[in-house]
Enzyme design. Structure first.
Site, PDB file in Angstrom:
ATOM      1  N   ASP A  40       0.796  -1.229   0.000  1.00 26.28           N
ATOM      2  CA  ASP A  40       0.000   0.000   0.000  1.00 26.28           C
ATOM      3  C   ASP A  40       0.829   1.281   0.000  1.00 26.28           C
ATOM      4  OD1 ASP A  40      -1.717  -2.098   0.328  1.00 26.28           O
ATOM      5  OD2 ASP A  40      -3.053  -1.077   1.697  1.00 26.28           O
ATOM      6  N   GLU A  51      -4.607  -7.059  13.018  1.00 26.11           N
ATOM      7  CA  GLU A  51      -4.056  -6.866  11.676  1.00 26.11           C
ATOM      8  C   GLU A  51      -2.585  -6.463  11.728  1.00 26.11           C
ATOM      9  OE1 GLU A  51      -5.116  -4.207   7.680  1.00 26.11           O
ATOM     10  OE2 GLU A  51      -5.945  -3.646   9.624  1.00 26.11           O
TER      11      GLU A  51
END
Length: 840
Positions: free
Chosen positions: A576, A810
């Site tokens: 990302d 996460e």
């Protein structure tokens, strides 16, 4: 009268030769003039015809190219259409394949009848606190599977504010449609609760267009059972038991309500139930006060049917609500109409005995697979590891539908062909769908537990490949999945890749096949069907993601609006917002993609060799990309002493408030809202990108470096340096000294891969340290020592956060170790189990 021409005489009276009649111009000259005109006309006509032909050919080719994005690969599918049917795979036909709901089951079929559970706390501070789909906003104290074998049973705990629900299920084979199953729901109040809460459980069944349901109502308007039929299930019956205080105990006071209606889609079930709630019903226990409670009410349901639409688009939806005070236990029994010789019903003590037998088998298999008792982990740590594995298995989903895709040849997005996908999901609450690069990490764990299941998942993914060799990286296949995805992420573009992490699993599979003749013979047919798809996939990467120099590679799909991003994102890389070249261009070279291709080419060579296919091209590619001199030439920065991307880059960037001029006396609200925009203080130039972090480690992470490479010393040094990557909780994603460390990428885009600790990359790091610490080389002892410390830190922190918060996360804070991001995240964060087991 015409004027007579004057004649000129010579001296002897003979007319001058000039006076002789001039000969007629040669006819051929005139003919030549005419021919040139005709040729010109003919050429013009020919060019027009050619232009028209070319125009229509170009239109045809553009149309053909536009269709390629939705044209599936021509080779035979790895899995045939009946591979998930009850006739072929009866033990896996039913399952908890609805990861986005707290508890529900469906079949592995395109239009399954679905079952599920909703619940709500009555007489609470917040009215209508209905729970159904996994939502982080519900702020549960924790939920997840404690045990799940992926096939036949599961045990889950859901910790709400002042009570805990335990959901259990067991399947029993029989008949032609996947057999029977039973749910047991147990509710207990927390010791801290001031009084025993009253809870409404809502069990439901719904059809997805196909099939029908019939509610059976007893006296006092109590729904006792539901019968139904569908193409895949035949006839079936769902029976709702009465609540008791426990197995063998007498019944408890309860109120019953039911709802029978139609639903335009499975994504609307929560809204229909919530909108049907009515507060007119009275809860009146024998020794308690009368109070109004919320319950589903058919009279409040508004029809969703548009009379201009085909009524077949709607499905049946039946809800059975039981309102009862804790503690209590309820069982729900599903019986297949084709199971004629069942010995007894799977309820009560029969269910208890079956559950205990499955738990014993699960524990034995878990220890045999991972050996955590032998490694002297505590019982609490082993329970945590079982939960991590079980949540990944319980997070398996079966999806069917169409992706929305687009290529440069399409003016508008197109629908991909309808396809099934059986896959694990990263997060039941936030990412309850398939992600290509996540799935390779998921299968590293699941392939240890159930190799055939893992091979089936890989086959499902590769059956999605199109004729070009492209696989949509994010699978959003139906309305339920789309309801959880922002609109800007729904359309998948065919120039965009994702790291081919499935090769990590194939690498392990190939290693096993080369040492196990029995497994080779059983898996060889599947591998042979996979091979042409793997070939096309590899070739697609090798061509569409090629870089500006020979043997270099570049991720496509970077954000192009450089004005709004501190550093334009590269979602396609999986990392990302990790810092890349500040100004995207075709001159970029990406070291992580180079390493993925080095890994993939080696595995392709091994697969081809096993199958007796030509393998020299793959072998030569692998030898070229594994050449450390070439790697150094393309990606080693002598100044930075790290492996780096290369591109049009500058460090002198920052986000600043946009200046908007407002004339004196004018109202401010009439002018554009100021934004944070990027300010570039020094022009970019072609250079190595000065970022030290996960991308810098890829030649090490994927074992591309030779064990005697002096570059390995620099990497081990950076890993150990607290100012760079080392923390007591794991390796951070970006050095603390980097200008973009923990910097926001936009006004609303918090740092993601700019400091936090990610378990998937830490798993690769631990695996690489184990590799280099186990083979001869000058850095063997140093790698082995770092391995032990990093492994201990990772296990300790993930386990600690699980105990404190009830979740696996996460990502983890590099400053405190605190879990952050989406939760539960039992996708690649569950790789902690492999780190504990030292299974690499």
């Amino acid at each position: 009268m015409a004027k007579r021409r004057k004649r000129v005489l010579t001296g002897d009276g003979v007319p001058s030769p000039r006076e002789e009649k001039a000969p007629a111009p040669p006819r051929r000259e005139k003919k030549k003039k005419t021919d040139i005109g005709k040729v010109f006309i003919n050429i013009s006509i020919g060019l027009c015809i050619f232009s028209l032909i070319w125009f229509f050919y170009a239109l045809y080719m553009r149309s053909a190219l536009a269709r390629r994005v939705v044209t599936l690969h021509p080779s035979p599918r790895v899995l045939n259409a009946t591979s998930s049917s009850p006739a072929v795979s009866p033990d896996q036909f039913w399952g908890s394949y609805r990861p986005h709901v707290y508890f529900g089951m469906k079949t592995r079929s395109p239009r399954s009848v679905v079952t599920g559970l909703m619940w709500m706390r009555q007489f609470a501070d917040v009215d209508g606190n209905l729970r159904h789909t996994c939502e982080q906003g519900d702020r549960l104290q924790g939920y997840g599977w404690l045990m799940h074998d992926g096939v036949s049973f599961g045990v889950q705990e859901i910790h709400d504010r002042d009570f805990t629900l335990t959901t259990e299920f067991v399947k029993r084979m029989g008949g032609d449609h996947g057999g029977d199953w039973t749910w047991r729901i147990t509710a207990k109040q927390h010791s801290s609760a001031a009084m025993a809460p009253v809870i409404s459980l809502m069990f439901y069944a719904a059809t997805d267009v196909q099939g029908s349901l019939q509610a059976h109502v007893e006296e006092k308007n109590v729904l006792s059972s539901v019968t139904g039929t569908s193409e895949e299930l035949g006839n079936f019956k769902i029976t709702f038991g009465k609540p008791t205080a426990g197995e063998g105990a007498t019944g408890k006071y309860a109120k019953y309500n039911y709802l029978q209606t139609r639903s335009p889609g499975l994504d609307k079930l929560t809204d229909i139930a919530k909108n049907s709630l009515n507060h007119k019903f009275i809860f009146s226990p024998p020794k308690g006060e009368k109070r109004s409670y919320f319950a589903v009410d058919s009279h409040k349901v508004m029809t969703h049917h548009n009379q201009q639409q085909d009524p077949k688009i709607e499905g049946d939806f039946v809800v059975h609500q039981v309102t009862v005070q804790t503690p209590f236990q309820i069982e729900v029994l599903f019986e297949s109409g084709s199971f004629h010789d069942r010995p007894n019903q799977l309820v009560g003590s029969v269910l208890t005995d079956e559950l205990e037998r499955r738990k014993v088998a699960f524990n034995e298999k878990f220890e045999g697979t991972f050996g955590l008792q032998a490694k002297e982990f505590t019982s609490s740590q082993i329970k945590f590891a079982k939960a991590a594995l079980s949540n990944m298995l319980g997070g398996m989903g079966y999806f069917y539908g169409q992706s929305v895709v687009q290529s440069v040849y399409n003016e508008h997005p197109l629908l991909y062909p309808e396809s099934p996908l059986f896959t694990a999901v990263p997060s039941r609450s936030f990412f309850p769908r398939g992600f290509l690069w996540d799935e390779g990490f998921h299968q590293l764990l699941l392939s240890k537990w159930d190799p055939p299941l893992s091979l089936e998942v890989i086959a499902h993914w590769l059956d999605l490949i199109n004729v070009e060799g492209w696989i949509p990286r994010e699978q959003i296949l139906d309305d339920e999945a789309r309801s959880k995805v922002p609109s800007e992420f729904i359309v998948q573009h065919n120039e965009n890749a994702n790291p081919p992490t499935l090769f990590l699993v194939l690498q392990k599979l190939v290693d096993q096949l080369e040492t196990d003749p029995d497994r080779l013979s059983s898996h060889l047919p599947v591998l042979r069907r996979l091979y042409p798809r793997l070939q096309t996939w590899f070739e697609w990467f090798n061509t569409t993601q090629a870089g500006p120099m020979a043997n270099s590679y570049r991720w496509r799909g970077r954000d192009k609006d450089t004005n709004l991003f501190l550093n334009p994102k590269t979602l396609t890389s999986g990392l990302d917002d990790y810092p890349r070249a500040s100004h995207p261009s075709s001159d970029e070279r990406h070291v992580d993609l180079y390493c993925w291709m080095a890994l993939a080419s080696g595995i392709m060579a091994n697969v081809a060799r096993i199958l007796g296919e030509p393998h020299k091209v793959y072998e030569n590619t692998h030898l070229t990309l594994s050449n450390n001199e070439l790697l150094n030439e393309l990606h080693w920065s002598d100044n930075l002493r790290v492996f780096s991307d290369y591109g049009n880059h500058t460090q002198a960037v920052s986000l600043q408030q946009e200046k908007v001029y407002v004339p004196p006396g004018q109202p401010r609200h009439q002018f554009p809202v100021t934004r944070l925009v990027r300010s570039v203080r020094r022009a970019p130039k072609l250079q190595y990108v000065n970022a030290l972090g996960y991308v810098s480690l890829f030649p090490f992470l994927l074992h591309i470096l030779t064990p005697d490479s002096p570059k390995l010393e620099h990497i081990l040094r950076d890993i150990q340096d607290p100012e760079h990557l080392w923390t007591p909780y794991g390796l951070r994603s970006l050095s603390r000294t980097d200008p973009l460390y923990m910097k926001r990428n936009t006004e609303h885009d918090a740092p993601y891969w700019r400091g936090p600790i990610w378990i998937n990359i830490n798993y690769l790091a631990v695996r690489a340290l184990h590799h280099y610490g186990s083979i001869e080389g000058p850095y063997k002892e140093k790698a082995a020592a770092i391995y032990q410390e990093l492994r201990t830190n990772l296990i300790k922190n993930v386990y600690k956060q699980y105990l404190e918060t009830g979740y696996i996360w996460e990502q983890y804070s590099d400053s405190t170790g605190r879990g952050q991001g989406s939760h539960p995240f039992t996708g690649w964060s569950a790789l902690t189990v492999l780190i504990m087991a030292e299974k690499y």
